[in-house]
Write an enzyme that holds these catalytic residues in place. Structure first.
Site, mmCIF file in Angstrom:
data_model
loop_
_atom_site.group_PDB
_atom_site.id
_atom_site.type_symbol
_atom_site.label_atom_id
_atom_site.label_comp_id
_atom_site.label_asym_id
_atom_site.label_seq_id
_atom_site.Cartn_x
_atom_site.Cartn_y
_atom_site.Cartn_z
ATOM 1 N N GLU A 66 32.942 35.010 50.487
ATOM 2 C CA GLU A 66 32.730 35.436 51.062
ATOM 3 C C GLU A 66 32.396 37.166 49.785
ATOM 4 O O GLU A 66 31.488 38.165 49.702
ATOM 5 C CB GLU A 66 33.878 36.403 51.784
ATOM 6 C CG GLU A 66 33.226 37.553 52.285
ATOM 7 C CD GLU A 66 34.956 38.517 53.442
ATOM 8 O OE1 GLU A 66 35.599 37.623 54.341
ATOM 9 O OE2 GLU A 66 34.590 39.183 53.369
ATOM 10 N N ARG B 55 31.196 38.881 59.334
ATOM 11 C CA ARG B 55 30.898 39.368 58.355
ATOM 12 C C ARG B 55 29.330 38.904 57.638
ATOM 13 O O ARG B 55 29.157 38.666 56.460
ATOM 14 C CB ARG B 55 31.761 38.573 56.948
ATOM 15 C CG ARG B 55 32.889 38.596 56.536
ATOM 16 C CD ARG B 55 33.261 40.197 56.299
ATOM 17 N NE ARG B 55 34.615 40.386 57.300
ATOM 18 C CZ ARG B 55 34.796 41.035 57.869
ATOM 19 N NH1 ARG B 55 33.983 41.183 58.899
ATOM 20 N NH2 ARG B 55 36.303 40.899 58.703
ATOM 21 N N SER C 44 38.615 40.339 50.376
ATOM 22 C CA SER C 44 38.641 38.511 50.662
ATOM 23 C C SER C 44 37.436 37.461 49.461
ATOM 24 O O SER C 44 36.040 37.937 49.530
ATOM 25 C CB SER C 44 38.330 38.562 51.976
ATOM 26 O OG SER C 44 39.809 38.874 52.771
HETATM 27 C C1 LIG Z 1 41.147 46.162 48.139
HETATM 28 C C2 LIG Z 1 39.918 45.831 49.004
HETATM 29 C C3 LIG Z 1 40.074 45.434 50.321
HETATM 30 C C4 LIG Z 1 38.186 44.784 50.741
HETATM 31 N N1 LIG Z 1 39.094 44.950 52.465
HETATM 32 C C5 LIG Z 1 38.096 44.507 53.786
HETATM 33 C C6 LIG Z 1 38.112 44.600 54.842
HETATM 34 O O1 LIG Z 1 39.376 44.672 55.021
HETATM 35 N N2 LIG Z 1 37.256 44.004 55.417
HETATM 36 C C7 LIG Z 1 35.796 43.974 55.044
HETATM 37 O O2 LIG Z 1 35.049 43.715 55.831
HETATM 38 N N3 LIG Z 1 35.095 44.383 53.424
HETATM 39 C C8 LIG Z 1 36.449 44.543 52.560
HETATM 40 N N4 LIG Z 1 36.967 44.553 51.177
HETATM 41 C C9 LIG Z 1 34.771 44.342 50.696
HETATM 42 C C10 LIG Z 1 34.174 45.274 50.293
HETATM 43 O O3 LIG Z 1 34.787 46.918 50.851
HETATM 44 C C11 LIG Z 1 33.450 45.073 51.546
HETATM 45 O O4 LIG Z 1 32.997 44.211 51.436
HETATM 46 C C12 LIG Z 1 32.031 46.718 51.612
HETATM 47 O O5 LIG Z 1 31.584 46.403 52.265
HETATM 48 C C13 LIG Z 1 31.436 46.131 50.361
HETATM 49 O O6 LIG Z 1 30.548 47.883 50.376
HETATM 50 P P1 LIG Z 1 30.714 48.591 48.779
HETATM 51 O O7 LIG Z 1 29.278 49.369 49.261
HETATM 52 O O8 LIG Z 1 30.924 48.160 47.979
HETATM 53 O O9 LIG Z 1 28.910 46.708 48.237
HETATM 54 P P2 LIG Z 1 28.683 46.206 47.501
HETATM 55 O O10 LIG Z 1 29.844 45.424 47.044
HETATM 56 O O11 LIG Z 1 28.577 47.108 45.964
HETATM 57 O O12 LIG Z 1 27.543 44.973 47.868
HETATM 58 C C14 LIG Z 1 27.316 44.883 49.155
HETATM 59 C C15 LIG Z 1 26.295 43.798 48.941
HETATM 60 O O13 LIG Z 1 25.256 44.265 49.974
HETATM 61 C C16 LIG Z 1 24.084 45.146 49.220
HETATM 62 N N5 LIG Z 1 23.643 46.523 49.360
HETATM 63 C C17 LIG Z 1 24.758 47.225 49.905
HETATM 64 N N6 LIG Z 1 23.986 48.827 49.770
HETATM 65 C C18 LIG Z 1 23.078 48.262 49.837
HETATM 66 C C19 LIG Z 1 22.020 49.223 50.859
HETATM 67 N N7 LIG Z 1 21.950 50.990 50.770
HETATM 68 N N8 LIG Z 1 21.063 48.662 51.378
HETATM 69 C C20 LIG Z 1 20.733 47.316 50.754
HETATM 70 N N9 LIG Z 1 21.514 46.427 50.484
HETATM 71 C C21 LIG Z 1 22.876 47.141 50.097
HETATM 72 C C22 LIG Z 1 24.564 45.075 48.136
HETATM 73 O O14 LIG Z 1 22.844 44.679 47.776
HETATM 74 C C23 LIG Z 1 25.916 43.479 47.911
HETATM 75 O O15 LIG Z 1 24.474 42.516 48.887
HETATM 76 C C24 LIG Z 1 37.444 44.914 50.307
HETATM 77 C C25 LIG Z 1 37.326 44.999 48.911
HETATM 78 C C26 LIG Z 1 38.038 45.541 48.253
HETATM 79 C C27 LIG Z 1 38.339 45.677 46.650
#
Ligand SMILES: Cc1cc2nc3c(=O)[nH]c(=O)nc-3n(C[C@H](O)[C@H](O)[C@H](O)COP(=O)(O)OP(=O)(O)OC[C@H]3O[C@@H](n4cnc5c(N)ncnc54)[C@H](O)[C@@H]3O)c2cc1C
Length: 299
Positions: A289, A170, A219
């Site tokens: 996380e 992560r 998480s």
């Molecule tokens: C129901 C649910 C289930 C989940 N299951 C998992 C799982 O199984 N495994 C897991 O690892 N995670 C899980 N997550 C957490 C999450 O979905 C992941 O961490 C996912 O990768 C986040 O992506 P996002 O686009 O929503 O990022 P965001 O939450 O919007 O942003 C996360 C970070 O990434 C940065 N970021 C986003 N886009 C860019 C870009 N283009 N350039 C630079 N920085 C950027 C943001 O600034 C921030 O720091 C879950 C979340 C939920 C709600």
């Protein structure tokens, strides 16, 4: 003069940022902009970065926006950052950073590509996945990564290889002023039936063990070395526990839930209570996380 900035017409002021995240809690940001092209992204950055902090948001599925909001500009990458391209000749998949995980797993199924099934249950985008090195069921986004293009703080495109990004559990080494534009992945062909079977298995496991239709950020804590965060939380009997409008999921104790009326403070306090209790009982530090962003609300 203003026509020069006409592409900034979709700039929103005092935007309800918190409500647009997966948690659905938290305050507003000063400005919100959906950048539909690379040129628009550069223009808005050049203007605003001099005056305020800038945050790039993906799907908002790993963030908790504090109730006082974010005093800066939030940028979401739009249309021109959603390209999916498969180069059959050398088995390379190129993905724009705003492509959603579910679209990738669908595309891979249609093209008989294995290794991306795990994304079917993660509600993020490629940008967020790479930054967080998202993963589950034994796979993570960095596994098949070749390299990615980022926009650096000098507004230049830079190519970073997987090795340069020091991925671990992560974690990646992207800095907050590096914007991920797109990424290339190795692909492996497989039998469609096997991919379908894996997708069904993942969907079944998720529905059984995670509150997939609740307002959550996934998480809450990383698993500490040699431990599972959820087992530690169960050991302090916090499964189902609540604070204000927030509660610990009964289905998965490492998931916090907004039961409609939670403030981000409710959610954060519940998380801090868990951290304190686990530390007192086991002397183990739970590392958040979830990314907590912005300011607390002044009372
Ligand atoms: C129901 C649910 C289930 C989940 N299951 C998992 C799982 O199984 N495994 C897991 O690892 N995670 C899980 N997550 C957490 C999450 O979905 C992941 O961490 C996912 O990768 C986040 O992506 P996002 O686009 O929503 O990022 P965001 O939450 O919007 O942003 C996360 C970070 O990434 C940065 N970021 C986003 N886009 C860019 C870009 N283009 N350039 C630079 N920085 C950027 C943001 O600034 C921030 O720091 C879950 C979340 C939920 C709600």
């Amino acid at each position: 003069m203003f026509s020069k900035f006409s592409h900034l017409s979709n700039l929103k002021v005092n935007y309800e940022l918190g409500k647009k995240t997966w948690f659905g809690s938290g305050g507003n940001c000063l400005f919100f902009y959906e950048a539909n092209s690379f040129n628009n992204l550069i223009t808005v950055l050049r203007i605003y970065k001099r005056f305020m902090p800038v945050l790039i948001l993906g799907s908002g599925s790993n963030v908790l926006i504090r109730d006082g909001g974010f005093k800066g500009l939030v940028i979401k990458l739009g249309k021109n950052f959603k390209e999916i391209k498969l180069d059959q000749s050398n088995c390379v998949l190129s993905l724009g950073s705003a492509v959603k995980d579910i679209e990738i797993s669908k595309f891979c199924l249609q093209n008989n590509i294995s290794g991306f099934e795990f994304l079917s249950g993660i509600p993020g985008t490629i940008g967020g996945n790479l930054k967080m090195n998202a993963g589950c069921f034994g796979a993570q986004i960095s596994d098949n990564l070749i390299d990615c293009n980022i926009l650096n703080k000098n507004y230049e495109i830079e190519k970073l290889t997987k090795k340069e990004l020091n991925f671990s559990y992560r974690k990646s080494s992207f800095s907050n002023d590096q914007i991920i534009i797109n990424a290339r992945f190795k692909t492996f062909h497989s039998d469609r039936k096997l991919i379908e079977k894996r997708l069904e298995e993942i969907s079944r496991k998720r529905k059984k063990s995670q509150p997939v239709s609740s307002r959550t950020g996934g998480s809450t804590f990383k698993n500490p070395p040699h431990h599972s965060a959820w087992k530690l939380i169960d050991s302090i009997k916090f499964r189902g526990r609540s604070h204000g409008g927030a509660s610990v999921s009964k289905l998965h104790s490492n998931f916090l839930i907004n039961n409609d009326s939670a403030t981000s403070l409710d959610i954060e306090i519940l998380g801090e209570e868990i951290k304190n209790k686990v530390w007192k009982k086991f002397k183990i530090n739970l590392d958040w996380e979830l990314l907590r962003i912005g300011e607390f609300k002044k009372i």
